[in-house]
Write a protein that holds these residues in place. Structure first.
Motif, PDB file in Angstrom:
ATOM      1  N   ARG A   3       0.828  -1.198   0.000  1.00  0.00           N
ATOM      2  CA  ARG A   3       0.000   0.000   0.000  1.00  0.00           C
ATOM      3  C   ARG A   3       0.867   1.254   0.000  1.00  0.00           C
ATOM      4  O   ARG A   3       1.975   1.256   0.506  1.00  0.00           O
ATOM      5  CB  ARG A   3      -0.931   0.001   1.216  1.00  0.00           C
ATOM      6  CG  ARG A   3      -1.983  -1.100   1.170  1.00  0.00           C
ATOM      7  CD  ARG A   3      -2.827  -1.080   2.415  1.00  0.00           C
ATOM      8  NE  ARG A   3      -2.048  -1.429   3.602  1.00  0.00           N
ATOM      9  CZ  ARG A   3      -2.541  -1.383   4.844  1.00  0.00           C
ATOM     10  NH1 ARG A   3      -3.767  -0.976   5.047  1.00  0.00           N
ATOM     11  NH2 ARG A   3      -1.787  -1.722   5.872  1.00  0.00           N
ATOM     12  N   THR A   4       0.336   2.332  -0.564  1.00  0.00           N
ATOM     13  CA  THR A   4       1.060   3.592  -0.599  1.00  0.00           C
ATOM     14  C   THR A   4       0.242   4.690   0.043  1.00  0.00           C
ATOM     15  O   THR A   4      -0.975   4.582   0.210  1.00  0.00           O
ATOM     16  CB  THR A   4       1.384   3.997  -2.047  1.00  0.00           C
ATOM     17  OG1 THR A   4       0.158   4.155  -2.774  1.00  0.00           O
ATOM     18  CG2 THR A   4       2.244   2.940  -2.724  1.00  0.00           C
ATOM     19  N   MET A   5       0.921   5.744   0.413  1.00  0.00           N
ATOM     20  CA  MET A   5       0.266   6.904   0.992  1.00  0.00           C
ATOM     21  C   MET A   5       0.556   8.108   0.118  1.00  0.00           C
ATOM     22  O   MET A   5       1.657   8.247  -0.413  1.00  0.00           O
ATOM     23  CB  MET A   5       0.766   7.159   2.407  1.00  0.00           C
ATOM     24  CG  MET A   5       0.028   8.297   3.108  1.00  0.00           C
ATOM     25  SD  MET A   5       0.534   8.482   4.827  1.00  0.00           S
ATOM     26  CE  MET A   5       2.214   9.024   4.592  1.00  0.00           C
ATOM     27  N   MET A   6      -0.425   8.966  -0.038  1.00  0.00           N
ATOM     28  CA  MET A   6      -0.271  10.163  -0.849  1.00  0.00           C
ATOM     29  C   MET A   6      -0.541  11.398   0.003  1.00  0.00           C
ATOM     30  O   MET A   6      -1.487  11.416   0.806  1.00  0.00           O
ATOM     31  CB  MET A   6      -1.247  10.128  -2.035  1.00  0.00           C
ATOM     32  CG  MET A   6      -1.133  11.359  -2.938  1.00  0.00           C
ATOM     33  SD  MET A   6      -2.259  11.282  -4.360  1.00  0.00           S
ATOM     34  CE  MET A   6      -3.835  11.576  -3.558  1.00  0.00           C
ATOM     35  N   GLU A  17     -14.598  14.039   6.229  1.00  0.00           N
ATOM     36  CA  GLU A  17     -13.591  13.032   6.565  1.00  0.00           C
ATOM     37  C   GLU A  17     -12.625  13.534   7.629  1.00  0.00           C
ATOM     38  O   GLU A  17     -12.235  12.796   8.534  1.00  0.00           O
ATOM     39  CB  GLU A  17     -12.825  12.614   5.319  1.00  0.00           C
ATOM     40  CG  GLU A  17     -13.525  11.601   4.445  1.00  0.00           C
ATOM     41  CD  GLU A  17     -12.576  10.962   3.453  1.00  0.00           C
ATOM     42  OE1 GLU A  17     -11.826  10.029   3.843  1.00  0.00           O
ATOM     43  OE2 GLU A  17     -12.577  11.399   2.292  1.00  0.00           O
ATOM     44  N   ILE A  18     -12.198  14.784   7.500  1.00  0.00           N
ATOM     45  CA  ILE A  18     -11.261  15.334   8.475  1.00  0.00           C
ATOM     46  C   ILE A  18     -11.898  15.422   9.848  1.00  0.00           C
ATOM     47  O   ILE A  18     -11.264  15.146  10.876  1.00  0.00           O
ATOM     48  CB  ILE A  18     -10.753  16.714   8.009  1.00  0.00           C
ATOM     49  CG1 ILE A  18      -9.887  16.558   6.751  1.00  0.00           C
ATOM     50  CG2 ILE A  18      -9.931  17.389   9.100  1.00  0.00           C
ATOM     51  CD1 ILE A  18      -9.436  17.865   6.141  1.00  0.00           C
ATOM     52  N   LEU A  19     -13.168  15.774   9.894  1.00  0.00           N
ATOM     53  CA  LEU A  19     -13.876  15.857  11.174  1.00  0.00           C
ATOM     54  C   LEU A  19     -13.932  14.500  11.869  1.00  0.00           C
ATOM     55  O   LEU A  19     -13.924  14.427  13.103  1.00  0.00           O
ATOM     56  CB  LEU A  19     -15.286  16.398  10.961  1.00  0.00           C
ATOM     57  CG  LEU A  19     -15.464  17.901  11.128  1.00  0.00           C
ATOM     58  CD1 LEU A  19     -16.886  18.317  10.769  1.00  0.00           C
ATOM     59  CD2 LEU A  19     -15.134  18.333  12.557  1.00  0.00           C
ATOM     60  N   GLU A  62      -5.269   4.619   0.052  1.00  0.00           N
ATOM     61  CA  GLU A  62      -6.350   3.935  -0.659  1.00  0.00           C
ATOM     62  C   GLU A  62      -7.626   4.781  -0.672  1.00  0.00           C
ATOM     63  O   GLU A  62      -8.732   4.283  -0.474  1.00  0.00           O
ATOM     64  CB  GLU A  62      -6.611   2.567  -0.045  1.00  0.00           C
ATOM     65  CG  GLU A  62      -5.397   1.643  -0.128  1.00  0.00           C
ATOM     66  CD  GLU A  62      -5.613   0.306   0.539  1.00  0.00           C
ATOM     67  OE1 GLU A  62      -6.558   0.184   1.356  1.00  0.00           O
ATOM     68  OE2 GLU A  62      -4.843  -0.618   0.249  1.00  0.00           O
ATOM     69  N   GLY A  63      -7.445   6.087  -0.878  1.00  0.00           N
ATOM     70  CA  GLY A  63      -8.577   6.993  -0.995  1.00  0.00           C
ATOM     71  C   GLY A  63      -9.173   7.468   0.310  1.00  0.00           C
ATOM     72  O   GLY A  63     -10.121   8.269   0.322  1.00  0.00           O
TER      73      GLY A  63
END
Length: 204
Positions: A3-6, A17-19, A62-63
């Motif tokens: 897996r990768t992170m962006m 999502e941030i909340l 992964e989004g």
């Protein structure tokens, strides 16, 4: 699977999502001194307001957003243009994954382009850790080169207890006699900064 992170720029549409990441910090910890979780509308406005002057970024895997970081004004006086306050929050399931380090590295790359030289972190601190606060944040910032420069005793009250607050500082730029002018984030083209992915096997 590898897996990768962006790392990418946050948008007001990321507020929901941030909340989800931020809410537990408000409800269950003294890491945030807020008492109530902001509304989605208020959080969207915070993101929009920040992006006019400073970077606001997220880490995705992964989004899914798993962490975010941003900076805010250190002081409104013009002489403080080269200093900012940093903030970072990581999903509890991704603590010690390296996500926080990558977010701060990306922030610093942008801030240097804005001619920022001084970073400050305002961190809740306790001499006796409890279920609401540990000193992990202080240690995280120490690991990334921040140094303790000030302590305010019992200045934050939450969960029926008084907590200290500390200021930590990191220098990322020089202090010449005639520094280059601060560049607002909204006037920059920093798209290339977010073209970074790191395999999970390389996370710290």
């Amino acid at each position: 699977m590898n897996r990768t992170m962006m790392i990418r720029l946050a948008t007001p549409e990321d507020a929901v999502e941030i909340l989800k990441i931020y809410a537990p910090y408000v409800e269950n910890t003294a890491i945030s001194f807020e008492y109530e979780v902001p509304s989605e509308e208020e959080f969207r406005e915070r993101i929009e307001s920040t992006l006019k002057r400073y970077p606001y970024i997220v880490a995705e895997q992964e989004g899914r957003i798993i962490g975010y970081a941003y900076v805010s004004i250190f002081h409104e006086r013009k002489a403080y243009d080269w200093a900012v306050e940093t903030s970072i929050y990581v999903d509890k399931d991704y603590k010690r994954s390296g996500c926080g380090k990558l977010l701060y590295q990306a922030l610093e790359r942008i801030l240097k382009k804005q001619h920022i030289s001084n970073l400050y972190a305002c961190i809740a601190y306790t001499e006796q850790e409890d279920e609401h606060l540990t000193n992990d944040s202080m240690h995280f910032h120490e690991h990334l080169g921040y140094e303790l420069v000030g302590t305010f005793k019992k200045c934050g009250y939450k969960f029926n207890r008084w907590y200290d607050m500390i200021w930590m500082e990191k220098m990322i730029g020089e202090h010449p006699e005639n520094p280059e002018a601060f560049i607002p984030f909204s006037e920059m083209d920093v798209r290339e900064i977010f073209e970074m992915r790191l395999p999970q096997s390389h996370w710290l």
